[in-house]
Every structure is written in C-alpha cells, then in structure tokens.
Design a protein around this motif. Sequence first.
Motif, short mmCIF file in Angstrom:
data_model
loop_
_atom_site.label_atom_id
_atom_site.label_comp_id
_atom_site.label_asym_id
_atom_site.label_seq_id
_atom_site.Cartn_x
_atom_site.Cartn_y
_atom_site.Cartn_z
N MET A 25 38.19 83.01 4.37
CA MET A 25 38.79 84.20 4.92
C MET A 25 37.96 85.42 4.53
O MET A 25 37.43 85.49 3.42
CB MET A 25 40.20 84.39 4.36
CG MET A 25 41.03 83.12 4.25
SD MET A 25 41.50 82.47 5.82
CE MET A 25 42.84 83.55 6.20
N VAL A 26 37.88 86.38 5.45
CA VAL A 26 37.20 87.65 5.19
C VAL A 26 38.25 88.74 5.39
O VAL A 26 38.75 88.92 6.51
CB VAL A 26 36.01 87.85 6.14
CG1 VAL A 26 35.38 89.21 5.93
CG2 VAL A 26 34.98 86.75 5.94
N ASP A 27 38.60 89.40 4.31
CA ASP A 27 39.64 90.43 4.35
C ASP A 27 40.90 89.92 5.03
O ASP A 27 41.55 90.61 5.80
CB ASP A 27 39.13 91.70 5.04
CG ASP A 27 37.97 92.34 4.28
OD1 ASP A 27 37.96 92.25 3.03
OD2 ASP A 27 37.08 92.92 4.93
N GLY A 28 41.24 88.67 4.75
CA GLY A 28 42.46 88.06 5.27
C GLY A 28 42.34 87.37 6.61
O GLY A 28 43.27 86.72 7.06
N HIS A 29 41.22 87.52 7.28
CA HIS A 29 41.00 86.88 8.58
C HIS A 29 40.14 85.63 8.40
O HIS A 29 39.09 85.70 7.76
CB HIS A 29 40.27 87.82 9.55
CG HIS A 29 41.07 89.00 9.97
ND1 HIS A 29 42.12 88.92 10.85
CD2 HIS A 29 40.96 90.31 9.62
CE1 HIS A 29 42.62 90.13 11.03
NE2 HIS A 29 41.94 90.98 10.30
#
Length: 112
Positions: free
Chosen positions: A33-37
């Motif tokens: 995940m990148v910043d929650g995405h």
Amino acid sequence: MAYDEELAQRIHDLLEREPGVTSRKMFGGLGFMVDGHMAVAAGSQGSLMVRADPADAEAWVDGESVNPMEMRGRPMTGWLLVAPEALVDDEQLQLWVDRGVGHARSLPPKET
C-alpha cells in the motif's frame, strides 16, 4: 494458495525507501500500500498484481505475460496480472512496481 515470498521480498527491497509504504496480507497475496492505496501485490506462483489507470492498463495488456486481473471470474478494472516471465530481472519488476506506485500516488488521499 499463498503468495510468492521471493517476489514479495523483491518488491519490499524496491520499496523500502519509498515513503508511506506498508504491506498486508489480502486476497491470498501480500499487498503493498502507498498512503493507504494498494499499488501492487505479490500473488501466487510469482505473479504480480498491479494497480493502473484503466486508460494505461489497456495499452499494456499483451494477452500473454500481461493480462487484465480477474477475481472469481469477474474483470477488475484498473488491475493487471503480470506473469513471472515478465518479472525475471529487477529492472522488469521495477517498471511494474513504479507503474503501480505512480497510480496509487495519483489517487486522492484516504480519509482516516
């Protein structure tokens, strides 16, 4: 089937200095995940799931090593499945990880 641990480690190594990256088990794989995405995920048997802008994803599908992602027989718009033979070296893997991370970073911030 469990995710490919070698592929997961290779992804981790590529993303270890990237800000905002976390990982968690999901959909039978290990998602990054990148910043929650979700950006990419190590799947079973060495496959890589990549999140992509649907407009770009269509151009990257070759019908052999890169295909639209399906889950339970249903297409998942904006997701690609990259076969292990397209990820043999780190440059190839970096290309796909960068595509997934780039798209994840383009999404609006997740609300917490």
